[in-house]
Design a protein around this motif. Structure first.
Motif, PDB file in Angstrom:
ATOM      1  N   THR A   1       1.251  -1.123  -0.013  1.00 28.42           N
ATOM      2  CA  THR A   1       0.385  -0.167  -0.418  1.00 28.42           C
ATOM      3  C   THR A   1       0.617   1.630   0.218  1.00 28.42           C
ATOM      4  N   CYS A   2       2.144   0.837   0.477  1.00 25.25           N
ATOM      5  CA  CYS A   2       3.137   1.854   0.273  1.00 25.25           C
ATOM      6  C   CYS A   2       4.422   1.431   0.869  1.00 25.25           C
ATOM      7  N   ILE A   3       5.102   2.650   0.468  1.00 21.89           N
ATOM      8  CA  ILE A   3       6.765   2.397   0.071  1.00 21.89           C
ATOM      9  C   ILE A   3       7.208   3.896   0.700  1.00 21.89           C
ATOM     10  N   ALA A   4       8.369   3.471   1.439  1.00 20.55           N
ATOM     11  CA  ALA A   4       8.755   5.229   2.081  1.00 20.55           C
ATOM     12  C   ALA A   4      10.175   4.564   2.478  1.00 20.55           C
ATOM     13  N   VAL A   5      11.264   5.445   1.708  1.00 20.52           N
ATOM     14  CA  VAL A   5      12.581   5.503   1.536  1.00 20.52           C
ATOM     15  C   VAL A   5      13.153   6.034   1.676  1.00 20.52           C
ATOM     16  N   HIS A   6      14.591   6.387   3.018  1.00 20.71           N
ATOM     17  CA  HIS A   6      14.887   6.921   3.963  1.00 20.71           C
ATOM     18  C   HIS A   6      15.374   8.316   3.116  1.00 20.71           C
TER      19      HIS A   6
ATOM     20  N   ARG B   1      17.706   2.624   3.339  1.00 26.72           N
ATOM     21  CA  ARG B   1      16.182   1.945   4.646  1.00 26.72           C
ATOM     22  C   ARG B   1      15.362   2.644   3.503  1.00 26.72           C
ATOM     23  N   VAL B   2      14.354   1.362   3.674  1.00 35.89           N
ATOM     24  CA  VAL B   2      12.749   1.700   3.337  1.00 35.89           C
ATOM     25  C   VAL B   2      11.890   0.259   4.615  1.00 35.89           C
ATOM     26  N   TRP B   3      10.903   0.839   3.615  1.00 31.95           N
ATOM     27  CA  TRP B   3       9.975   0.330   4.913  1.00 31.95           C
ATOM     28  C   TRP B   3       8.655   0.563   3.743  1.00 31.95           C
ATOM     29  N   VAL B   4       8.093  -0.366   4.314  1.00 36.32           N
ATOM     30  CA  VAL B   4       6.730  -0.590   2.904  1.00 36.32           C
ATOM     31  C   VAL B   4       5.361  -1.130   3.562  1.00 36.32           C
ATOM     32  N   SER B   5       4.837  -0.647   3.553  1.00 37.74           N
ATOM     33  CA  SER B   5       3.116  -1.631   4.267  1.00 37.74           C
ATOM     34  C   SER B   5       2.243  -2.549   3.664  1.00 37.74           C
TER      35      SER B   5
ATOM     36  N   TYR C   1      -4.909  -9.897   6.502  1.00 32.31           N
ATOM     37  CA  TYR C   1      -3.674 -11.015   7.645  1.00 32.31           C
ATOM     38  C   TYR C   1      -2.777 -10.367   8.785  1.00 32.31           C
ATOM     39  N   ASP C   2      -3.712 -10.860  10.253  1.00 32.85           N
ATOM     40  CA  ASP C   2      -2.400 -10.050  11.120  1.00 32.85           C
ATOM     41  C   ASP C   2      -1.331  -9.842  11.252  1.00 32.85           C
ATOM     42  N   GLY C   3      -0.259  -9.115  11.611  1.00 32.78           N
ATOM     43  CA  GLY C   3       1.100  -9.100  12.188  1.00 32.78           C
ATOM     44  C   GLY C   3       1.848  -9.076  10.570  1.00 32.78           C
ATOM     45  N   LEU C   4       1.252  -8.505   9.007  1.00 34.84           N
ATOM     46  CA  LEU C   4       1.684  -8.594   8.037  1.00 34.84           C
ATOM     47  C   LEU C   4       1.448  -7.411   7.755  1.00 34.84           C
ATOM     48  N   LYS C   5       1.426  -6.463   8.852  1.00 33.12           N
ATOM     49  CA  LYS C   5       1.415  -4.851   7.786  1.00 33.12           C
ATOM     50  C   LYS C   5       3.214  -4.003   7.792  1.00 33.12           C
ATOM     51  N   VAL C   6       4.210  -4.260   8.665  1.00 38.59           N
ATOM     52  CA  VAL C   6       5.032  -3.667   8.223  1.00 38.59           C
ATOM     53  C   VAL C   6       5.833  -3.828   8.636  1.00 38.59           C
ATOM     54  N   PHE C   7       7.233  -3.861   6.949  1.00 38.45           N
ATOM     55  CA  PHE C   7       8.290  -4.062   7.036  1.00 38.45           C
ATOM     56  C   PHE C   7       9.960  -3.464   6.286  1.00 38.45           C
ATOM     57  N   TYR C   8      10.372  -3.221   7.474  1.00 34.57           N
ATOM     58  CA  TYR C   8      11.596  -2.644   6.979  1.00 34.57           C
ATOM     59  C   TYR C   8      12.961  -3.564   6.982  1.00 34.57           C
ATOM     60  N   SER C   9      13.635  -2.621   5.857  1.00 35.32           N
ATOM     61  CA  SER C   9      14.709  -3.648   5.059  1.00 35.32           C
ATOM     62  C   SER C   9      15.894  -1.986   5.463  1.00 35.32           C
ATOM     63  N   ASN C  10      17.213  -2.302   5.905  1.00 33.58           N
ATOM     64  CA  ASN C  10      18.145  -1.883   5.438  1.00 33.58           C
ATOM     65  C   ASN C  10      19.275  -2.490   5.154  1.00 33.58           C
ATOM     66  N   THR C  11      19.115  -2.712   4.342  1.00 36.24           N
ATOM     67  CA  THR C  11      19.522  -3.237   3.162  1.00 36.24           C
ATOM     68  C   THR C  11      19.515  -2.944   1.649  1.00 36.24           C
ATOM     69  N   GLY C  12      18.301  -2.159   1.314  1.00 35.99           N
ATOM     70  CA  GLY C  12      18.108  -1.680  -0.080  1.00 35.99           C
ATOM     71  C   GLY C  12      16.921  -2.650   0.036  1.00 35.99           C
TER      72      GLY C  12
ATOM     73  N   ILE D   1       8.088  -4.713  11.557  1.00 33.20           N
ATOM     74  CA  ILE D   1       7.723  -4.687  12.217  1.00 33.20           C
ATOM     75  C   ILE D   1       6.772  -4.431  12.453  1.00 33.20           C
ATOM     76  N   THR D   2       5.812  -4.832  12.654  1.00 38.94           N
ATOM     77  CA  THR D   2       4.439  -4.466  12.392  1.00 38.94           C
ATOM     78  C   THR D   2       3.569  -4.266  14.179  1.00 38.94           C
ATOM     79  N   GLY D   3       4.617  -5.164  14.819  1.00 33.62           N
ATOM     80  CA  GLY D   3       4.200  -5.340  16.594  1.00 33.62           C
ATOM     81  C   GLY D   3       2.883  -5.671  16.359  1.00 33.62           C
ATOM     82  N   SER D   4       1.700  -5.071  17.033  1.00 34.14           N
ATOM     83  CA  SER D   4       0.157  -5.113  17.302  1.00 34.14           C
ATOM     84  C   SER D   4      -0.106  -3.836  16.722  1.00 34.14           C
TER      85      SER D   4
END
Length: 69
Positions: free
Chosen positions: A27-32, A38-42, A47-58, A65-68
């Motif tokens: 739904t969204c991609i953010a790049v530092h 450093r990339v974040w993807v929503s 599916y609970d627990g599959l909402k936000v992912f983070y990469s520091n390796t491109g 990093i979904t958490g709760s």
């Protein structure tokens, strides 16, 4: 997207969910702004627990990093 017209699938990278099997979509991609490794993807889907992912390796490796959310 590498700028030359080539797209790379993320769901074959370690830690990223299989988008076809789970029927989830990005739904969204953010790049530092100064560190493009450093990339974040929503994700959208039901599916609970599959909402936000983070990469520091491109995008080579991902952490959920979904958490709760």
């Amino acid at each position: 997207y590498d700028g030359d017209g080539d797209w790379t699938r993320l769901d074959n990278k370690f830690g990223f969910p299989d988008m076809d099997t789970l029927n989830v979509r990005i739904t969204c991609i953010a790049v530092h702004p100064t560190d493009h490794d450093r990339v974040w993807v929503s994700m959208g889907g039901f599916y609970d627990g599959l909402k936000v992912f983070y990469s520091n390796t491109g995008g080579l490796f991902w952490d959920n990093i979904t958490g709760s959310l």
